[in-house]
Structure formats: C-alpha cells, structure tokens
Design a protein around this motif. Sequence first.
Motif, PDB file in Angstrom:
ATOM      1  N   GLY A  88      51.546 -55.104   7.020  1.00 48.20           N
ATOM      2  CA  GLY A  88      52.534 -55.075   5.944  1.00 48.20           C
ATOM      3  C   GLY A  88      51.943 -55.251   4.561  1.00 48.20           C
ATOM      4  N   LEU A  89      50.770 -55.850   4.475  1.00 45.73           N
ATOM      5  CA  LEU A  89      50.141 -56.087   3.168  1.00 45.73           C
ATOM      6  C   LEU A  89      49.253 -54.928   2.722  1.00 45.73           C
ATOM      7  N   LEU A  90      49.157 -53.880   3.538  1.00 44.23           N
ATOM      8  CA  LEU A  90      48.370 -52.709   3.136  1.00 44.23           C
ATOM      9  C   LEU A  90      49.065 -51.976   1.998  1.00 44.23           C
ATOM     10  N   PRO A  91      48.290 -51.377   1.089  1.00 45.93           N
ATOM     11  CA  PRO A  91      48.899 -50.700  -0.054  1.00 45.93           C
ATOM     12  C   PRO A  91      49.638 -49.430   0.349  1.00 45.93           C
ATOM     13  N   LEU A  92      50.781 -49.229  -0.288  1.00 46.66           N
ATOM     14  CA  LEU A  92      51.569 -48.006  -0.117  1.00 46.66           C
ATOM     15  C   LEU A  92      52.275 -47.740  -1.435  1.00 46.66           C
ATOM     16  N   GLY A  93      51.919 -46.638  -2.066  1.00 44.64           N
ATOM     17  CA  GLY A  93      52.493 -46.336  -3.374  1.00 44.64           C
ATOM     18  C   GLY A  93      52.093 -47.395  -4.384  1.00 44.64           C
ATOM     19  N   ASN A  94      53.081 -47.875  -5.143  1.00 43.26           N
ATOM     20  CA  ASN A  94      52.812 -48.896  -6.159  1.00 43.26           C
ATOM     21  C   ASN A  94      52.882 -50.311  -5.621  1.00 43.26           C
ATOM     22  N   GLY A  95      53.059 -50.452  -4.313  1.00 43.29           N
ATOM     23  CA  GLY A  95      53.178 -51.790  -3.733  1.00 43.29           C
ATOM     24  C   GLY A  95      52.508 -51.850  -2.381  1.00 43.29           C
ATOM     25  N   THR A  96      53.168 -52.499  -1.446  1.00 41.77           N
ATOM     26  CA  THR A  96      52.664 -52.633  -0.086  1.00 41.77           C
ATOM     27  C   THR A  96      53.716 -52.101   0.888  1.00 41.77           C
ATOM     28  N   ILE A  97      53.300 -51.914   2.130  1.00 41.44           N
ATOM     29  CA  ILE A  97      54.254 -51.511   3.161  1.00 41.44           C
ATOM     30  C   ILE A  97      55.389 -52.531   3.226  1.00 41.44           C
ATOM     31  N   LEU A  98      55.027 -53.798   3.245  1.00 39.66           N
ATOM     32  CA  LEU A  98      56.019 -54.866   3.324  1.00 39.66           C
ATOM     33  C   LEU A  98      56.937 -54.880   2.107  1.00 39.66           C
ATOM     34  N   GLY A  99      56.389 -54.567   0.951  1.00 36.13           N
ATOM     35  CA  GLY A  99      57.222 -54.487  -0.248  1.00 36.13           C
ATOM     36  C   GLY A  99      58.311 -53.436  -0.117  1.00 36.13           C
ATOM     37  N   HIS A 100      57.979 -52.297   0.489  1.00 39.85           N
ATOM     38  CA  HIS A 100      58.977 -51.247   0.717  1.00 39.85           C
ATOM     39  C   HIS A 100      60.044 -51.715   1.707  1.00 39.85           C
ATOM     40  N   VAL A 101      59.608 -52.434   2.749  1.00 41.18           N
ATOM     41  CA  VAL A 101      60.560 -52.970   3.725  1.00 41.18           C
ATOM     42  C   VAL A 101      61.526 -53.939   3.037  1.00 41.18           C
ATOM     43  N   ILE A 102      60.988 -54.838   2.236  1.00 41.73           N
ATOM     44  CA  ILE A 102      61.827 -55.816   1.529  1.00 41.73           C
ATOM     45  C   ILE A 102      62.817 -55.108   0.602  1.00 41.73           C
ATOM     46  N   ASP A 103      62.341 -54.099  -0.134  1.00 41.73           N
ATOM     47  CA  ASP A 103      63.227 -53.375  -1.062  1.00 41.73           C
ATOM     48  C   ASP A 103      64.396 -52.714  -0.344  1.00 41.73           C
ATOM     49  N   ARG A 104      64.172 -52.208   0.872  1.00 44.71           N
ATOM     50  CA  ARG A 104      65.247 -51.567   1.643  1.00 44.71           C
ATOM     51  C   ARG A 104      66.167 -52.585   2.299  1.00 44.71           C
ATOM     52  N   PHE A 105      65.590 -53.705   2.710  1.00 43.90           N
ATOM     53  CA  PHE A 105      66.315 -54.671   3.528  1.00 43.90           C
ATOM     54  C   PHE A 105      67.148 -55.654   2.712  1.00 43.90           C
ATOM     55  N   ALA A 106      66.569 -56.168   1.628  1.00 50.01           N
ATOM     56  CA  ALA A 106      67.220 -57.242   0.860  1.00 50.01           C
ATOM     57  C   ALA A 106      68.657 -56.922   0.434  1.00 50.01           C
TER      58      ALA A 106
ATOM     59  N   ASP B 168      48.299 -43.094  10.444  1.00 45.45           N
ATOM     60  CA  ASP B 168      49.700 -43.337  10.127  1.00 45.45           C
ATOM     61  C   ASP B 168      49.880 -43.744   8.674  1.00 45.45           C
ATOM     62  N   LEU B 169      48.951 -44.550   8.176  1.00 41.19           N
ATOM     63  CA  LEU B 169      49.034 -44.963   6.777  1.00 41.19           C
ATOM     64  C   LEU B 169      48.907 -43.765   5.855  1.00 41.19           C
ATOM     65  N   ALA B 170      48.007 -42.859   6.188  1.00 43.66           N
ATOM     66  CA  ALA B 170      47.866 -41.638   5.387  1.00 43.66           C
ATOM     67  C   ALA B 170      49.164 -40.806   5.423  1.00 43.66           C
ATOM     68  N   LYS B 171      49.789 -40.732   6.596  1.00 45.90           N
ATOM     69  CA  LYS B 171      51.071 -40.003   6.711  1.00 45.90           C
ATOM     70  C   LYS B 171      52.147 -40.681   5.883  1.00 45.90           C
ATOM     71  N   ALA B 172      52.177 -42.009   5.904  1.00 47.89           N
ATOM     72  CA  ALA B 172      53.175 -42.750   5.118  1.00 47.89           C
ATOM     73  C   ALA B 172      53.008 -42.482   3.639  1.00 47.89           C
ATOM     74  N   LYS B 173      51.762 -42.417   3.191  1.00 49.70           N
ATOM     75  CA  LYS B 173      51.511 -42.116   1.769  1.00 49.70           C
ATOM     76  C   LYS B 173      52.010 -40.723   1.427  1.00 49.70           C
ATOM     77  N   ALA B 174      51.825 -39.784   2.350  1.00 53.81           N
ATOM     78  CA  ALA B 174      52.331 -38.420   2.128  1.00 53.81           C
ATOM     79  C   ALA B 174      53.850 -38.400   2.136  1.00 53.81           C
ATOM     80  N   MET B 175      54.490 -39.153   3.041  1.00 53.36           N
ATOM     81  CA  MET B 175      55.945 -39.211   3.132  1.00 53.36           C
ATOM     82  C   MET B 175      56.546 -39.819   1.868  1.00 53.36           C
ATOM     83  N   LEU B 176      55.829 -40.791   1.297  1.00 52.16           N
ATOM     84  CA  LEU B 176      56.336 -41.473   0.096  1.00 52.16           C
ATOM     85  C   LEU B 176      56.432 -40.503  -1.066  1.00 52.16           C
TER      86      LEU B 176
END
Length: 195
Positions: A23-41, A187-195
């Motif tokens: 979850g702490l791996l970078p994705l976009g301007n934040g982390t994977i976990l940051g994206h989860v929190i933004d959707r969930f909160a 998978d991380l590379a795919k997530a970056k492409a999906m973003l």
Amino acid sequence: MIQPLGVILAGGQATRMGGGDKGLLPLGNGTILGHVIDRFAPQVGSLALNANGDPTRFADLSLPVLADGIDGLAGPLAGVLAGLDWAAEKDATHIVTAAADTPFFPCDLVPQLILAADDADVGIALAATPDGRHPTFGLWPVALRDDLRTALQSGLRKVVQWTDRHGAATATFPDDAAFFNVNTPDDLAKAKAML
C-alpha cells in the motif's frame, strides 16, 4: 442501518512484491493506499487500517492501526475480526472492509453492499464481479464477532467458508477491473497505466 465504519486490510506479507507494505508503493501523485483511502473515506463513518508489525510506519496517515488479535498470520478474516473488535468499542453495528492493494474499487461499494444485505435480509454481503467474489470487500456485522473469533481459533482461514455459513449476500459490480489488485511489479505497472 447507521453508516458503517471502514477497515482497510493491509495485514498480508506481500511476498509476490518482495515483501514490505504494498500500500505504501507510489502510484500517481501518492501511494496505492492513498488512493484506497480517497475512495473509501467518503463512504464510511471513520476509517482504520488493519496491519501487523510496527504501526509507526503508517503514522502519517493519522488512522488507527489495528493488529490481528489471532496469532500466526490467520489471513483476511483475522483483519475482519480486528475491525469488528474496534467497531464494538465504538458502538458501531457494522464494518466494511477493503483491500489495501486495490486502488480502483467502486466509489459506491458501501451503499451497494448495504443494499445487497438488506435485500437478502442478512448481515454479511461480499462484493463480486462476473469473474467471481472478492471476499476482502465485504459488509460485516459486529454481532458476529464472537462467532468469527471461535471459527478462527478452531483453524478456519477461508473467508467464503465462514461467510457461506451465514448466508452472505452478494453485491455484483459489472466491471472486473474495479477490483484489480497490485500483487506484483507488473501489476504496479498496469495500475500506473490504468491511473
């Protein structure tokens, strides 16, 4: 139903990613976990993170960190139980869980899970897509926490074995990609492409 509390499940070992906290791996301007929190909160009353080990590594998230109360890496159900125990302390009736490595899950996850449980008149609902169930995304009643504790202490580890005992409902989402999770560097590379 009162708005449930949210619990992000991050208790796995991330062996396919080489260990550490996916979850702490970078994705976009934040982390994977940051994206989860933004959707969930926005969908829950408050959030906590289920993770084992040193909780200070998540200090910048300002979330309660809940360790498994069952020894021996008992899997996602141990995280669900930790969340149910936390929710009981807050007098909540339900939690919803989401995986920490799944940054694109639906923004209507919680209402759809509640609707599925209400329609079936049951306490538990799991997310699904045409590809199958996604049992780390679920609605869980606090009233079943002692039953779950007993099941875990007796050695049960598979989520669907326990949820099927309780007649869990299913909330089906049309897009299989919504529950894409990051398990490997590819998978991380795919997530970056999906973003």
